[in-house]
Design an enzyme around this catalytic site. Structure first.
Site, PDB file in Angstrom:
ATOM      1  CD  GLU A  99      -3.024  -0.993   2.742  1.00  0.00           C
ATOM      2  OE1 GLU A  99      -2.387  -0.494   3.066  1.00  0.00           O
ATOM      3  OE2 GLU A  99      -4.050  -1.951   2.661  1.00  0.00           O
ATOM      4  CG  HIS A 104       6.957  -0.797   4.481  1.00  0.00           C
ATOM      5  ND1 HIS A 104       6.119  -0.307   3.539  1.00  0.00           N
ATOM      6  CD2 HIS A 104       5.892  -1.057   5.167  1.00  0.00           C
ATOM      7  CE1 HIS A 104       5.174  -0.999   3.076  1.00  0.00           C
ATOM      8  NE2 HIS A 104       4.528  -1.203   3.727  1.00  0.00           N
TER       9      HIS A 104
HETATM   10  P1  AMP Z   1       1.928  -2.484   2.935  1.00  0.00           P
HETATM   11  O1  AMP Z   1       0.583  -3.197   2.889  1.00  0.00           O
HETATM   12  O2  AMP Z   1       3.003  -3.367   3.003  1.00  0.00           O
HETATM   13  O3  AMP Z   1       2.291  -1.102   2.194  1.00  0.00           O
HETATM   14  O4  AMP Z   1       1.584  -1.900   4.317  1.00  0.00           O
HETATM   15  C1  AMP Z   1       1.474  -0.449   4.871  1.00  0.00           C
HETATM   16  C2  AMP Z   1       1.069  -0.844   6.431  1.00  0.00           C
HETATM   17  O5  AMP Z   1       1.378   1.026   6.607  1.00  0.00           O
HETATM   18  C3  AMP Z   1      -0.373  -0.616   6.693  1.00  0.00           C
HETATM   19  O6  AMP Z   1       0.094  -1.720   7.326  1.00  0.00           O
HETATM   20  C4  AMP Z   1      -1.205   0.608   7.378  1.00  0.00           C
HETATM   21  O7  AMP Z   1      -1.850   0.057   8.299  1.00  0.00           O
HETATM   22  C5  AMP Z   1       0.471   1.250   7.460  1.00  0.00           C
HETATM   23  N1  AMP Z   1       0.021   2.266   7.995  1.00  0.00           N
HETATM   24  C6  AMP Z   1      -0.036   3.565   6.875  1.00  0.00           C
HETATM   25  N2  AMP Z   1      -0.321   4.183   7.405  1.00  0.00           N
HETATM   26  C7  AMP Z   1       0.184   4.650   8.534  1.00  0.00           C
HETATM   27  C8  AMP Z   1       1.368   5.467   9.354  1.00  0.00           C
HETATM   28  N3  AMP Z   1       0.597   7.041   9.189  1.00  0.00           N
HETATM   29  N4  AMP Z   1       1.384   5.255  10.487  1.00  0.00           N
HETATM   30  C9  AMP Z   1       1.708   4.094  10.454  1.00  0.00           C
HETATM   31  N5  AMP Z   1       1.230   3.280   9.725  1.00  0.00           N
HETATM   32  C10 AMP Z   1       0.841   3.291   9.112  1.00  0.00           C
END
Ligand code: AMP
Length: 122
Positions: A99, A104
């Protein structure tokens, strides 16, 4: 994929939006996931403009690659996850459901996490 400097983790790195920080050094920042999917769910991001593991490992200076991976291990240790165990996940690209287009590593733990993947891909 070109790096988008307006992605949410870039904004966190620049201090434009807050995070619930658990660790920071010159190479990495770690903070709690805003939508945790395990009792412990922390994200570790490198301090640099990298979309995913492929461009990071290809293009980042060796010192940053090593420093970032060391930070992941250190965070897992500081969270008390070494003995009970934990999982790391780094999604990349559409099939993974990535996402946020800034590399990360998810560190997840705090309970038995079950099988690694849905087994219904068949
Ligand atoms: P991915 O699907 O691997 O890109 O994971 C993105 C992650 O970022 C998801 O688990 C979201 O819950 C997390 N996320 C999105 N925005 C934030 C934020 N502002 N602070 C902390 N985590 C976030």
């Amino acid at each position: 994929m070109a790096y988008d400097p307006e992605n949410v983790f870039a904004k966190i790195l620049r201090g434009e939006i807050p995070c619930n920080k658990v660790y920071e050094d010159e190479f990495a920042l770690a903070f709690h996931d805003i939508n945790p999917q395990a009792p412990v769910h922390v994200l570790v991001i490198p301090k640099g403009e990298y979309v995913s593991m492929a461009d990071f490992t290809a293009d980042a200076p060796a010192e940053l690659v090593v420093g970032y991976m060391r930070a992941v291990g250190k965070v897992a240790d500081e969270l008390g996850l070494i003995e009970p165990g934990y999982r790391t996940i780094a999604n990349a690209g559409p099939n993974s459901h990535q996402e946020v287009p800034h590399l990360h590593i998810h560190i997840m733990g705090g309970k038995p996490l079950g099988p690694m993947l849905d087994k219904s891909f068949g």
